[in-house]
Enzyme design. Structure first.
Site, PDB file in Angstrom:
ATOM      1  N   THR A 115       0.840  -1.194   0.000  1.00 54.78           N
ATOM      2  CA  THR A 115       0.000   0.000   0.000  1.00 54.78           C
ATOM      3  C   THR A 115       0.880   1.252   0.000  1.00 54.78           C
ATOM      4  OG1 THR A 115      -0.113   0.367   2.396  1.00 54.78           O
ATOM      5  CG2 THR A 115      -1.577  -1.302   1.464  1.00 54.78           C
TER       6      THR A 115
ATOM      7  N   LYS B   7      12.069   9.129  -0.461  1.00 55.01           N
ATOM      8  CA  LYS B   7      13.178   8.262  -0.884  1.00 55.01           C
ATOM      9  C   LYS B   7      14.517   8.824  -0.435  1.00 55.01           C
ATOM     10  CE  LYS B   7      10.689   6.526  -4.941  1.00 55.01           C
ATOM     11  NZ  LYS B   7      10.567   6.524  -6.416  1.00 55.01           N
TER      12      LYS B   7
END
Length: 515
Positions: free
Chosen positions: A249, A377
């Site tokens: 998810t 990230k």
């Protein structure tokens, strides 16, 4: 290990009870064992394993469960004087246990595997000269115990039970990849992958035998709510060993379950970037729990989809290589958008819609265009270097106009053309032979507690490494003290459901092989 009928099978006895006999400075006295056996023999009670625990000042005897009450009463009567003067403190039974006997030269390895699966023997009796071990476990864990022992001793395929959370683009691709290759993996790697739970945010479907190609029908007909406490209960009731939860998810709510799952025997694999960018205290608490519970958490796809970026950085960092900078195009989505926008005479909104149709974007493309995805990230990589940066430390250039930030997703998509004029101007105002790239940049003195993190749109020469990027590829440049002028470059597919699913699958297999 001898290859005979006694040594190549597990002796398995259910419906047993442990009779616990406790008392200080008493068990070493001569004749105690004889009195216990004599009393039980006269009562026609068969005695199995006997084990003395000096540290606990206790002695444990195994009997049939049907005889447990009679055995306790018999021993209470036999040792009435000693109970009266306090030499024997208590005599009681622990019911609902099972006995497993087996031959192995490395019972420590088996005990380690059992502990990893939250199985801790109530009794252990070893005959070293014969390499024979008898262990007693709760009946609620006996089948799981047997499965773990068989996999270790007889090299049977090790069953790994998977709970897949999220069955959208990535989740569906992952399920299909697992089902289509499971027989080959079982034959080649001796790993039997079984998907026993499939969930989304609303409901969860269970199949203790493992889902097959008809999984969509079972999921559609599921009635259980998506509750991880129920998943834990399901795994315990069905004695499932080698548990992995796979989070496909993008949910900030679901990651709150990671701690609970790790505490209850689940390893974690995730393509969801949210947890690794939560406040540093929560980040570290999970790592502490993972270490304490001997659990693993793999998330290679958090940054480079299917590229081996996180592993490379971990290896460099652990080996003592001083990483000084990490820079690159982190988003396969924005790589596709700007690579195509700079090469083609198409509107910016047209390219974004293409990326959505190809499954390159997050469900809400603003997650990509806002820079949040790249920022997460970048923060994940910073924390791999033991930096304590928070998300709020990141300087992010948001590509979404302010007036489109807070509207519903559907309205935003309908108004995408409002971005066209601004980005056409940016494209036309570049220097000759330059292209646009949206980059993440971790720099500064990375030996300190915090680094500098920037996420922004820049113009670079078309002939540069960043400028030559194609399609939806990502590129990462890792600068270290040993690679100052010529950084380590990792480049490849950075987006797409199948690519991400393949990376998640790789993490599952790595975990399965180390179990």
């Amino acid at each position: 290990m001898k290859n005979n009928s006694d040594s190549n099978e597990i002796k398995f006895f259910k419906h047993r009870s442990i009779i616990k006999f406790e008392g200080e400075d008493f068990l070493g006295e001569i004749g105690v064992d004889g009195r216990i056996f004599k009393a039980l023999t006269l009562a026609r009670i068969s005695v199995g394993v006997i084990s003395q625990q000096a540290i606990e000042n206790g002695l444990s005897i195994l009997v049939n469960e049907a005889d447990s009450e009679k055995a306790v009463n018999c021993l209470i009567e036999e040792f009435a004087p000693e109970r009266k003067d306090g030499k024997v403190s208590q005599i009681y039974s622990i019911n609902n246990v099972s006995v497993l006997g087996f031959v192995t030269k490395d019972y420590n390895k088996i005990l380690s595997e059992l502990a990893r699966n939250n199985v801790f023997p109530l009794l252990l009796n070893q005959i070293a000269s014969q390499n024979r071990v008898n262990i007693v476990v709760a009946s609620s864990q006996d089948e799981k115990t047997k499965n773990v022992i068989e996999a270790e001793i007889f090299k049977k395929p090790k069953t790994v039970h998977l709970a897949i959370i999220g069955h959208g683009n990535v989740g569906k691709a992952l399920i299909d990849q697992i089902l289509s290759t499971s027989e080959e993996i079982k034959r080649r790697k001796k790993i039997d992958l079984k998907i026993v739970a499939i969930a989304n945010s609303k409901k969860i479907a269970y199949n203790k035998f493992g889902f097959d190609e008809n999984w969509k029908v079972e999921v559609a007909n599921a009635t259980s709510t998506s509750d991880m406490s129920e998943l834990i209960q399901f795994s315990q009731e069905n004695q499932l060993e080698n548990l992995i939860v796979v989070d496909n998810t993008a949910s900030s709510d679901f990651v709150q379950n990671y701690q609970l799952l790790a505490e209850n025997g689940f390893d974690l694999v995730s393509s969801n970037k949210v947890f690794n960018t939560l406040p540093i205290e929560q980040y570290r608490n999970l790592r502490y729990t993972l270490s304490k519970k001997n659990r693993k958490y793999l998330y290679e796809t958090n940054v480079g989809a299917g590229l081996p970026l996180i592993d490379t950085i971990k290896l460099l960092h652990l080996s003592g290589e001083n990483i000084t900078r990490i820079k690159g195009v982190f988003s396969g989505t924005l790589s596709y958008v700007f690579n195509n926008f700079c090469l083609r005479e198409e509107k910016f909104s047209t390219i974004i819609k293409e990326a959505m149709e190809k499954g390159f974007t997050e469900p809400d493309p603003r997650e990509d265009l806002s820079g949040n995805d790249v920022a997460r990230k970048l923060l994940i990589l910073a924390r791999e270097l033991d930096l304590i940066n928070e998300f709020s430390d990141i300087n992010i250039q948001n590509l979404v106009p302010v007036n489109l930030l807070d509207i519903k997703k559907e309205e935003f998509i309908a108004r995408l053309q409002e971005l066209d004029e601004e980005y056409q101007k940016i494209k036309e105002n570049q220097e000759p032979n330059h292209v646009l790239r949206y980059v993440g940049d971790l720099h500064g003195d990375l030996n300190k507690d915090k680094g500098e993190l920037d996420v922004k749109l820049i113009s670079v020469p078309a002939s540069s490494a960043l400028g030559q990027l194609k399609g939806s590829d990502s590129i990462f440049e890792i600068y270290t003290e040993s690679y100052v002028e010529n950084p380590i470059v990792i480049m490849g597919a950075g987006a797409g459901a199948k690519v991400t699913a393949r990376g998640v699958f790789g993490d599952i297999l790595r975990l399965s092989e180390t179990k």
